[in-house]
Scaffold this motif. Structure first.
Motif, PDB file in Angstrom:
ATOM      1  N   LEU A 198      64.970  -4.312  88.967  1.00 57.30           N
ATOM      2  CA  LEU A 198      66.294  -4.224  87.660  1.00 57.30           C
ATOM      3  C   LEU A 198      65.571  -6.077  87.246  1.00 57.30           C
ATOM      4  CD1 LEU A 198      69.660  -2.495  88.801  1.00 57.30           C
ATOM      5  CD2 LEU A 198      68.019  -1.504  86.749  1.00 57.30           C
ATOM      6  N   LYS A 199      66.265  -6.697  87.932  1.00 59.28           N
ATOM      7  CA  LYS A 199      65.753  -8.095  87.512  1.00 59.28           C
ATOM      8  C   LYS A 199      64.377  -7.794  86.459  1.00 59.28           C
ATOM      9  CE  LYS A 199      64.118 -12.467  89.752  1.00 59.28           C
ATOM     10  NZ  LYS A 199      64.064 -13.249  90.664  1.00 59.28           N
ATOM     11  N   GLY A 200      65.487  -8.795  85.184  1.00 56.11           N
ATOM     12  CA  GLY A 200      64.582  -9.179  84.274  1.00 56.11           C
ATOM     13  C   GLY A 200      64.907  -8.652  83.156  1.00 56.11           C
ATOM     14  N   LYS A 201      65.007  -7.522  83.312  1.00 63.23           N
ATOM     15  CA  LYS A 201      64.935  -6.237  82.469  1.00 63.23           C
ATOM     16  C   LYS A 201      66.812  -6.058  81.575  1.00 63.23           C
ATOM     17  CE  LYS A 201      62.028  -3.266  84.518  1.00 63.23           C
ATOM     18  NZ  LYS A 201      61.332  -4.567  86.023  1.00 63.23           N
ATOM     19  N   SER A 202      66.418  -6.242  80.729  1.00 69.56           N
ATOM     20  CA  SER A 202      67.528  -6.385  79.633  1.00 69.56           C
ATOM     21  C   SER A 202      67.762  -4.431  79.932  1.00 69.56           C
ATOM     22  CB  SER A 202      66.954  -5.918  77.785  1.00 69.56           C
ATOM     23  OG  SER A 202      66.464  -5.104  77.672  1.00 69.56           O
ATOM     24  N   GLU A 203      69.663  -5.338  79.182  1.00 62.09           N
ATOM     25  CA  GLU A 203      69.581  -3.070  79.184  1.00 62.09           C
ATOM     26  C   GLU A 203      69.594  -2.502  78.634  1.00 62.09           C
ATOM     27  OE1 GLU A 203      74.340  -1.711  78.236  1.00 62.09           O
ATOM     28  OE2 GLU A 203      74.287  -3.737  78.519  1.00 62.09           O
ATOM     29  N   ASP A 204      69.436  -2.765  76.720  1.00 60.13           N
ATOM     30  CA  ASP A 204      68.043  -1.540  75.865  1.00 60.13           C
ATOM     31  C   ASP A 204      66.988  -1.040  76.418  1.00 60.13           C
ATOM     32  OD1 ASP A 204      70.412  -1.591  74.149  1.00 60.13           O
ATOM     33  OD2 ASP A 204      69.527  -3.227  73.426  1.00 60.13           O
ATOM     34  N   LEU A 205      65.995  -2.215  77.873  1.00 57.02           N
ATOM     35  CA  LEU A 205      64.915  -1.440  78.311  1.00 57.02           C
ATOM     36  C   LEU A 205      65.569  -0.446  79.620  1.00 57.02           C
ATOM     37  CD1 LEU A 205      62.562  -1.527  78.975  1.00 57.02           C
ATOM     38  CD2 LEU A 205      62.538  -3.050  80.180  1.00 57.02           C
ATOM     39  N   VAL A 206      66.610  -0.862  80.004  1.00 55.46           N
ATOM     40  CA  VAL A 206      66.764  -0.699  80.684  1.00 55.46           C
ATOM     41  C   VAL A 206      67.111   1.781  81.154  1.00 55.46           C
ATOM     42  CG1 VAL A 206      68.325   0.044  82.608  1.00 55.46           C
ATOM     43  CG2 VAL A 206      67.649  -1.933  83.625  1.00 55.46           C
ATOM     44  N   LYS A 207      68.386   1.217  79.672  1.00 56.02           N
ATOM     45  CA  LYS A 207      68.141   2.781  79.100  1.00 56.02           C
ATOM     46  C   LYS A 207      67.099   3.428  78.547  1.00 56.02           C
ATOM     47  CE  LYS A 207      73.443   1.049  77.682  1.00 56.02           C
ATOM     48  NZ  LYS A 207      73.743   1.157  76.588  1.00 56.02           N
ATOM     49  N   THR A 208      66.554   2.422  77.845  1.00 55.23           N
ATOM     50  CA  THR A 208      65.053   3.553  78.662  1.00 55.23           C
ATOM     51  C   THR A 208      63.891   3.932  78.531  1.00 55.23           C
ATOM     52  OG1 THR A 208      65.094   1.960  75.574  1.00 55.23           O
ATOM     53  CG2 THR A 208      62.748   3.265  76.332  1.00 55.23           C
TER      54      THR A 208
END
Length: 250
Positions: A198-208
């Protein structure tokens, strides 16, 4: 009726076990009855906290660089001394991600460092531990589902190169060590909600990324740990395989 503790009396050595998937695996195998060697490389606090959670009579923390041959030899020796001269489960889990290493920006030092931990480490850990593993023991190497993902990005080049090596190591070691009754497999997690992932990843990227599976979520360390628990706890015939644990991602 199957025992609720199929690993009672077994000794498990897990490298990189102080956090993430490694820690969840340590807890799962301890719940199944195993005694756990929690290897860590630098920060002793999470390793010692995990030992206390499992129970100091059932776990020990050992500091060692899992990519250094001298440390690997010492790690095996200390495990044997603590565990009564045997290793029943070996999980070389420690690895470097190196997600910034595409073709153009990989230095020789980058290559040597990542290959040293991700390939050299597991290779020599198996070499040093296998003579002390009885028939029925398990070796579980750790790959990644990225090795079969069609939309992989170029910055994963070095990482998946090392994990491709792990899958070939699994395939050939199974032919060798299977003759001694040792089962060898690999597990290949998909995107898993660890602090490192999760480090450095935006919430939108994680959702994608979560949307890449039909369950619309990331895996959890516990998801992977439960699969590991079956592979080393109840499995007697799956051998030489890389098992994808990714919720249908790849």
């Amino acid at each position: 009726m199957a025992s609720s503790q199929p690993l009672a009396g077994k000794v498990a050595l897990i490298t990189g076990a102080s956090q993430g998937i490694g820690a969840a695996t340590a807890l799962q195998l301890a719940e199944l009855g195993a005694k756990i060697v929690v290897n860590y490389s630098s920060n002793s606090k999470p390793a010692e906290e995990l030992v206390q959670k499992i129970g100091s009579d059932k776990a020990i923390a050992i500091k060692a660089n899992a990519g250094d041959l001298e440390d690997i030899e010492r790690l095996v020796e200390e495990t044997l001394k603590w565990g009564g001269g045997r290793i029943d489960i070996l999980i070389p889990n420690a690895a470097a991600g190196a997600l910034a290493n595409g073709l153009d920006n990989t230095s020789e030092a980058d290559f040597d460092s990542v290959v040293g931990l991700n390939v050299k480490g597991p290779f020599f850990l198996v070499q040093k531990a296998a003579p002390h593993m009885p028939s029925g023991a398990h070796i579980l190497l750790v790959s990644t589902s990225l090795t079969g993902l069609s939309n992989i990005t170029p910055n994963y080049l070095l990482y998946v190169t090392t994990k491709g090596a792990i899958e070939q190591m699994t395939r050939v070691l199974a032919k060798d060590l299977g003759r001694k009754g040792i089962l060898v497999n690999a597990i290949a997690p998909g995107p898993t909600a660890t602090a490192l992932f999760l480090k450095g990843k935006s919430e939108d990227l994680v959702k994608t990324i979560a949307g890449w599976t039909p369950f619309n979520r990331l895996g959890t360390p516990e998801d992977v740990a439960r699969a590991v628990g079956w592979l080393v706890g109840g499995n007697t015939w799956v051998h030489g395989q890389t098992i994808k644990c990714n919720g249908g991602l790849a």
